[in-house]
Design an enzyme around this catalytic site. Sequence first.
Site, PDB file in Angstrom:
ATOM      1  N   CYS A 170       0.888   6.777   2.248  1.00 49.86           N
ATOM      2  CA  CYS A 170       1.043   5.440   2.576  1.00 49.86           C
ATOM      3  C   CYS A 170       2.208   5.969   3.495  1.00 49.86           C
ATOM      4  O   CYS A 170       2.191   5.320   3.664  1.00 49.86           O
ATOM      5  CB  CYS A 170       1.528   4.923   1.077  1.00 49.86           C
ATOM      6  SG  CYS A 170       0.570   4.928  -0.216  1.00 49.86           S
ATOM      7  N   HIS A 310      10.498   2.385   1.424  1.00 45.28           N
ATOM      8  CA  HIS A 310       9.082   1.879   0.720  1.00 45.28           C
ATOM      9  C   HIS A 310       9.106   1.017   0.089  1.00 45.28           C
ATOM     10  O   HIS A 310       8.297   0.811  -0.397  1.00 45.28           O
ATOM     11  CB  HIS A 310       9.444   3.854   1.169  1.00 45.28           C
ATOM     12  CG  HIS A 310       7.268   4.260   0.566  1.00 45.28           C
ATOM     13  ND1 HIS A 310       6.735   3.891   1.332  1.00 45.28           N
ATOM     14  CD2 HIS A 310       6.577   4.296  -0.585  1.00 45.28           C
ATOM     15  CE1 HIS A 310       5.557   4.007   1.118  1.00 45.28           C
ATOM     16  NE2 HIS A 310       5.757   4.501  -0.039  1.00 45.28           N
ATOM     17  N   THR A 314       7.292   1.130  -8.426  1.00 51.38           N
ATOM     18  CA  THR A 314       6.813   2.168  -9.304  1.00 51.38           C
ATOM     19  C   THR A 314       8.032   2.414  -9.890  1.00 51.38           C
ATOM     20  O   THR A 314       9.191   2.809  -9.099  1.00 51.38           O
ATOM     21  CB  THR A 314       6.003   2.850  -8.774  1.00 51.38           C
ATOM     22  OG1 THR A 314       6.651   3.491  -8.287  1.00 51.38           O
ATOM     23  CG2 THR A 314       4.636   1.949  -8.530  1.00 51.38           C
ATOM     24  N   GLU A 321      13.803   7.284  -4.201  1.00 47.52           N
ATOM     25  CA  GLU A 321      14.331   6.852  -2.675  1.00 47.52           C
ATOM     26  C   GLU A 321      15.592   6.797  -3.357  1.00 47.52           C
ATOM     27  O   GLU A 321      16.108   6.675  -1.728  1.00 47.52           O
ATOM     28  CB  GLU A 321      13.249   6.167  -2.241  1.00 47.52           C
ATOM     29  CG  GLU A 321      13.126   5.581  -1.406  1.00 47.52           C
ATOM     30  CD  GLU A 321      12.602   4.016  -0.288  1.00 47.52           C
ATOM     31  OE1 GLU A 321      12.604   4.252   0.771  1.00 47.52           O
ATOM     32  OE2 GLU A 321      11.783   4.091  -1.198  1.00 47.52           O
ATOM     33  N   LYS A 339       7.363  -5.150   0.498  1.00 46.64           N
ATOM     34  CA  LYS A 339       6.426  -5.061  -0.609  1.00 46.64           C
ATOM     35  C   LYS A 339       6.128  -6.280  -1.264  1.00 46.64           C
ATOM     36  O   LYS A 339       4.622  -6.753  -1.094  1.00 46.64           O
ATOM     37  CB  LYS A 339       6.110  -3.897  -0.086  1.00 46.64           C
ATOM     38  CG  LYS A 339       5.756  -3.085   0.180  1.00 46.64           C
ATOM     39  CD  LYS A 339       5.912  -1.119  -0.386  1.00 46.64           C
ATOM     40  CE  LYS A 339       5.493  -0.137   0.583  1.00 46.64           C
ATOM     41  NZ  LYS A 339       6.004   0.200   1.432  1.00 46.64           N
ATOM     42  N   HIS A 344       1.975  -4.292  -1.066  1.00 45.59           N
ATOM     43  CA  HIS A 344       1.504  -2.689  -0.501  1.00 45.59           C
ATOM     44  C   HIS A 344      -0.210  -2.675   0.405  1.00 45.59           C
ATOM     45  O   HIS A 344      -0.503  -2.023  -0.366  1.00 45.59           O
ATOM     46  CB  HIS A 344       1.596  -1.475  -1.988  1.00 45.59           C
ATOM     47  CG  HIS A 344       2.003  -0.114  -1.228  1.00 45.59           C
ATOM     48  ND1 HIS A 344       1.987   0.774   0.087  1.00 45.59           N
ATOM     49  CD2 HIS A 344       2.464   1.319  -1.763  1.00 45.59           C
ATOM     50  CE1 HIS A 344       2.306   1.861  -0.212  1.00 45.59           C
ATOM     51  NE2 HIS A 344       2.489   1.768  -1.358  1.00 45.59           N
ATOM     52  N   PHE A 403       1.209   9.586  -1.002  1.00 46.84           N
ATOM     53  CA  PHE A 403       0.412  10.115  -2.368  1.00 46.84           C
ATOM     54  C   PHE A 403       0.145  11.734  -1.252  1.00 46.84           C
ATOM     55  O   PHE A 403      -0.290  11.886  -0.430  1.00 46.84           O
ATOM     56  CB  PHE A 403      -0.935   9.920  -2.916  1.00 46.84           C
ATOM     57  CG  PHE A 403      -0.716   8.882  -3.394  1.00 46.84           C
ATOM     58  CD1 PHE A 403       0.252   8.948  -5.268  1.00 46.84           C
ATOM     59  CD2 PHE A 403      -1.842   8.037  -3.865  1.00 46.84           C
ATOM     60  CE1 PHE A 403       0.338   8.187  -5.060  1.00 46.84           C
ATOM     61  CE2 PHE A 403      -1.583   7.005  -4.691  1.00 46.84           C
ATOM     62  CZ  PHE A 403      -0.399   7.129  -5.993  1.00 46.84           C
TER      63      PHE A 403
END
Length: 414
Positions: A170, A310, A314, A321, A339, A344, A403
């Site tokens: 990502c 970002h 989640t 972050e 987003k 996303h 990831f």
Amino acid sequence: MTARYRPEPFAAAVTGIGLVTSAGVGAEATWRAVNDPATAPCVPHRAELDGLPCDFMYSVQDLDTRAVLGIAAHRLMDRFSHLAVIAAREAVADAGLDPAVWDSGRVAVVIGSAHGGLPFYDEQHTTLSERGARRVSPKLAPLAVVNGAASSVATDLGAHGPSQAVSTACSSGTVAIGTAHQMLRTGACDIVVAGGAESVCSRLLIASACRLKAVSTRRDDPQAACRPFDTHRDGFVVGEGAGLLVLERPEHARARGAAVRAHIAGYGASSDAYSAVAPDPDGLGIERALRTALADAGIAAADIGHVNAHGTSTVSNDLIEAAMLRRVLGDHPLVTSTKAMTGHTLGAAGGIETALTVLALQHRLVPPTVNLDAPDPDIPVEVVSKEARPAVFDAAVKTSLGFGGHNAALVLTR
């Protein structure tokens, strides 16, 4: 102690933007939509995802890619490449460049994608299982590989400089722009078309994301499902799109009298080296990337006025972050996650969100984080919600996490 290498400061000129998102086709349409929550794109049910806990995603609407690209060219690309080529054409036109007369050997293309043509792989696997090997498309390998977008854009524009694909999950789009910044700094080229593209309406991928508990399962209200930094967030919503910038060496832009939208002044990247799926719980990897980007730009944390985070929606990522941003930048920058308006878009996210950060700098306007109804009290930064907020700032940051622990950060200036 060995002295660290400190390159001379270098700021790449952003002279063009191209966007294709669920919020709008074109940079102007997308910018208008992300700043006006009342025009929030619908998140339609997708029949291809029937039976999954998450059966919806953000899709690009009202775009006939066949009509735009022509049937012959359309057949030679996967959908993520269709979106990339359309965004690249807009970015190049916005920059005032004419591919017919530029020095094509000095024009590079760097495009990030996390999955490439994954839906095409799904489709052809079904064909193999149900109809046999003789019915599998011979175009699978050239069309669906991750470098398909970079190859297609280079071909469409006639760009004969380096053509590269970046795949760091990502953070791919952000890393692609950082790579372009480095290429321009070394003098390897004069112009780079850089960013990200993704289109992954894939049962396999969404089913896996559901099992990982990474995506929202708010099927009763999908338009409100993506809610970064909100107490009730339960995962992201997948989106598709492309975001590309035209970056130039500043002397090249000056020589041709180009209008400069902003500058990419600093880039940093790092690896968590921690887990294939979970970020470093202390956020040390993304912190390292951000501090590197600030040092590269020669800009103090106190000078950063805005962060396009970002912000995936989640539970753990948003907390990690936000805590990192507070440690490095303090509590003064205005933070947003766009987003909630675009979904996303995985490998395209960094390209799309960097473009939106450029526009935020230009307009001195921070887009709102849509669906932020109950701010998480454990989020220690000021997140803009509900309405776009005017603000005077000359430097901004874009952060991305992927990831596998792939982190990237950019510093942008007016």
